[in-house]
Design a protein around this motif. Sequence first.
Motif, short mmCIF file in Angstrom:
data_model
loop_
_atom_site.label_atom_id
_atom_site.label_comp_id
_atom_site.label_asym_id
_atom_site.label_seq_id
_atom_site.Cartn_x
_atom_site.Cartn_y
_atom_site.Cartn_z
N ALA A 86 45.43 78.15 100.50
CA ALA A 86 45.08 76.55 100.08
C ALA A 86 43.88 76.85 99.12
O ALA A 86 43.15 77.70 99.13
CB ALA A 86 44.96 75.66 101.22
N PHE A 87 43.75 75.72 98.39
CA PHE A 87 42.40 75.67 97.40
C PHE A 87 42.14 74.18 97.57
O PHE A 87 42.92 72.86 97.82
CB PHE A 87 42.62 76.02 96.18
CG PHE A 87 43.59 75.15 95.34
CD1 PHE A 87 43.23 74.29 94.65
CD2 PHE A 87 44.96 75.48 95.31
CE1 PHE A 87 44.04 73.38 93.88
CE2 PHE A 87 45.80 74.56 94.69
CZ PHE A 87 45.35 73.41 93.95
N ASP A 88 40.58 74.02 97.28
CA ASP A 88 40.05 72.47 97.45
C ASP A 88 39.81 72.16 95.99
O ASP A 88 39.43 72.95 95.06
CB ASP A 88 38.70 72.66 98.05
CG ASP A 88 38.79 72.88 99.47
OD1 ASP A 88 39.95 72.54 99.94
OD2 ASP A 88 37.87 73.10 100.24
N ASP A 89 40.17 70.99 95.45
CA ASP A 89 39.81 70.60 94.19
C ASP A 89 38.70 69.40 94.58
O ASP A 89 39.56 68.31 94.73
CB ASP A 89 41.16 69.92 93.52
CG ASP A 89 41.04 69.32 92.13
OD1 ASP A 89 39.96 69.53 91.82
OD2 ASP A 89 41.87 68.86 91.77
N ARG A 90 37.60 69.60 94.32
CA ARG A 90 36.62 68.45 94.58
C ARG A 90 36.41 67.82 93.28
O ARG A 90 35.98 68.37 92.20
CB ARG A 90 35.26 69.55 94.83
CG ARG A 90 34.15 68.58 95.28
CD ARG A 90 32.93 69.52 95.90
NE ARG A 90 31.76 68.55 96.35
CZ ARG A 90 31.83 68.28 97.63
NH1 ARG A 90 32.13 68.29 98.33
NH2 ARG A 90 30.62 67.31 97.75
N MET A 91 36.39 66.43 93.30
CA MET A 91 36.31 65.39 92.41
C MET A 91 34.98 64.58 92.38
O MET A 91 34.78 64.17 93.70
CB MET A 91 37.26 64.83 92.04
CG MET A 91 38.39 65.87 91.47
SD MET A 91 40.16 64.98 91.28
CE MET A 91 40.82 65.66 93.03
N GLU A 92 34.28 64.37 91.55
CA GLU A 92 33.41 63.29 91.57
C GLU A 92 33.63 62.19 90.65
O GLU A 92 34.03 62.35 89.50
CB GLU A 92 32.04 63.86 91.39
CG GLU A 92 30.84 62.63 91.30
CD GLU A 92 29.47 63.30 90.82
OE1 GLU A 92 28.61 62.63 90.76
OE2 GLU A 92 29.26 64.58 90.73
N VAL A 93 33.74 60.79 91.13
CA VAL A 93 33.63 59.74 90.09
C VAL A 93 32.39 59.44 89.30
O VAL A 93 31.37 59.29 89.88
CB VAL A 93 34.06 58.59 90.93
CG1 VAL A 93 34.18 57.30 90.14
CG2 VAL A 93 35.30 58.65 91.61
N VAL A 94 32.56 59.68 87.99
CA VAL A 94 31.43 59.45 87.14
C VAL A 94 31.07 58.32 86.51
O VAL A 94 30.14 57.84 86.15
CB VAL A 94 31.13 60.71 86.32
CG1 VAL A 94 30.78 62.14 86.99
CG2 VAL A 94 32.35 60.83 85.36
N VAL A 95 32.56 57.78 86.13
CA VAL A 95 32.34 56.47 85.53
C VAL A 95 33.61 55.60 86.42
O VAL A 95 34.31 56.00 86.80
CB VAL A 95 33.12 56.34 84.09
CG1 VAL A 95 33.31 54.95 83.64
CG2 VAL A 95 32.20 57.35 83.18
N TRP A 96 33.06 54.31 86.61
CA TRP A 96 33.72 53.38 87.52
C TRP A 96 33.55 51.99 86.84
O TRP A 96 32.39 51.20 87.02
CB TRP A 96 33.18 53.25 88.97
CG TRP A 96 33.90 52.38 89.93
CD1 TRP A 96 33.57 51.21 90.24
CD2 TRP A 96 34.98 52.68 90.64
NE1 TRP A 96 34.59 50.64 91.22
CE2 TRP A 96 35.30 51.59 91.39
CE3 TRP A 96 35.96 53.79 90.60
CZ2 TRP A 96 36.46 51.51 92.38
CZ3 TRP A 96 36.99 53.58 91.57
CH2 TRP A 96 37.52 52.65 92.29
N ARG A 97 34.53 51.35 86.17
CA ARG A 97 34.65 50.11 85.63
C ARG A 97 35.96 49.47 86.05
O ARG A 97 36.93 49.72 85.29
CB ARG A 97 34.36 50.08 84.07
CG ARG A 97 32.99 50.52 83.77
CD ARG A 97 32.60 50.29 82.27
NE ARG A 97 33.65 50.64 81.38
CZ ARG A 97 33.60 51.91 80.71
NH1 ARG A 97 32.66 52.76 80.75
NH2 ARG A 97 34.55 52.28 79.78
N PRO A 98 36.15 48.81 87.12
CA PRO A 98 37.45 48.02 87.50
C PRO A 98 37.61 47.11 86.32
O PRO A 98 36.75 46.54 85.65
CB PRO A 98 36.96 47.61 88.73
CG PRO A 98 35.64 48.02 89.23
CD PRO A 98 35.07 48.65 88.07
#
Length: 146
Positions: free
Chosen positions: A60-72
């Motif tokens: 298995a592998f990890d896909d680590r993600m970060e939200v850098v823009v959040w405009r609902p």
Amino acid sequence: MALLLVRRDTSLSADEAWRRLTLWERHADVVPLTRVRVVTLPPRGAGTVFVARTGVGPVAFDDRMEVVVWRPPRDRTPGLCRLVKRGGLVVGWAEIEVRPTAGGGSQVLWREELGVRGVPRAFDPLLGRAGRWMFGRAVDGLLSHP
């Protein structure tokens, strides 16, 4: 890196489409062999980090993600979420844009630049086709289930 675009029109309001697409744990419901764990505490938005672990057992592998823009989405203004992949194997970024449409529905644009470390650029067309199929299927699944 393969650049891909998935576009979907839906009768869901922009707010509801946004909600369904940005409940990160739900992505595990539509991506085979994947579990998603949100690392950061609520509220969610810019700075949220989550990890999608794909595979079976030790393979298995990890896909680590970060939200850098959040405009609902607000009123008639489109929503935009930009994710940056911070993992060791999968690299790139993704953008989820939700645009309100006439009649109360919305349009979803999922843009992604996707790469896998160590995979030559010659494989980008294959990666792009596979990505469009996989992310298109994921978007369809997320939009169709509350």
